[in-house]
Write a protein that holds these residues in place. Structure first.
Motif, short mmCIF file in Angstrom:
data_model
loop_
_atom_site.label_atom_id
_atom_site.label_comp_id
_atom_site.label_asym_id
_atom_site.label_seq_id
_atom_site.Cartn_x
_atom_site.Cartn_y
_atom_site.Cartn_z
N TYR A 73 0.83 -1.20 0.00
CA TYR A 73 0.00 0.00 0.00
C TYR A 73 0.87 1.26 0.00
N GLU A 76 2.62 2.73 -3.16
CA GLU A 76 1.82 3.44 -4.15
C GLU A 76 1.50 4.87 -3.73
N THR A 77 1.99 5.29 -2.55
CA THR A 77 1.74 6.65 -2.08
C THR A 77 2.85 7.59 -2.55
#
Length: 200
Positions: A73, A76-77
């Motif tokens: 997660y 992808e930031t």
């Protein structure tokens, strides 16, 4: 006497009393009288924040933001990797300041103006300093005073990552009467004791 009967003096029990000059005070922390407004204390030792530090405290406190425990997660930031939990940064930075600021505190009264100025990543090292902002006596308690400090934490690249104010209630030296034989945290009579009453 056989070899088995010999005694190695280095391993024998030492007496728990000694000449008073041998019981020497180490660092006992600051007392209320020791703080001067405007002074800056650079706290000893840097502290590298590891993945283990971050993940354990994040899980213990049930912080469910995936930025702290989900690499897929976080990748992808905008940061491209997990961030250290901000409360881990705060707890570590404040803990690093205790040796100079609140080792002799009886209570922490508040944390104010907390700001995260930049992200902290696994492997970053924190360096922390505190500036004395104010101090005042208390009419209701003559054995303590209130000290407010501004804490600043930097990473290894001299980037400010955290700032906050904290206000502990700190014992006065005149009340605590610290001694070499009984430093902060030691009960009376533990370990080596001076052999006379004149020990400071």
């Amino acid at each position: 006497m056989t070899d088995d009967d010999t005694t190695d003096e280095s391993t024998t029990d030492k007496p728990n009393t000694t000449d008073e000059s041998n019981v020497v005070s180490g660092w006992q922390g600051r007392y209320y009288e020791d703080f001067t407004v405007g002074d800056v204390y650079k706290h000893p030792f840097g502290r590298t924040i590891t993945e283990t530090d971050d993940v354990w405290l994040t899980n213990i406190t049930m912080n469910l933001n995936p930025m702290h425990f989900n690499e897929a997660y976080a990748a992808e930031t905008e940061f491209g990797e997990r961030l250290v939990n901000g409360l881990v940064v705060i707890a570590t930075a404040v803990g690093m300041s205790v040796i100079d600021i609140s080792m002799n505190a009886t209570a922490n009264l508040g944390y104010d103006d907390v700001r995260h100025h930049a992200p902290v990543f696994h492997g970053d090292t924190l360096f922390v300093e505190s500036e004395v902002v104010s101090k005042r006596e208390l009419e209701s308690r003559d054995h303590v005073g209130i000290v407010t400090t501004k804490l600043r934490a930097y990473n290894q690249d001299d980037e400010l990552v955290l700032s906050l104010e904290r206000t502990p209630m700190v014992q006065k030296r005149s009340h605590a009467q610290p001694s070499a034989a009984q430093p902060p945290g030691w009960p009376t009579g533990i370990g080596t004791q001076p052999s006379s009453e004149g020990e400071e």
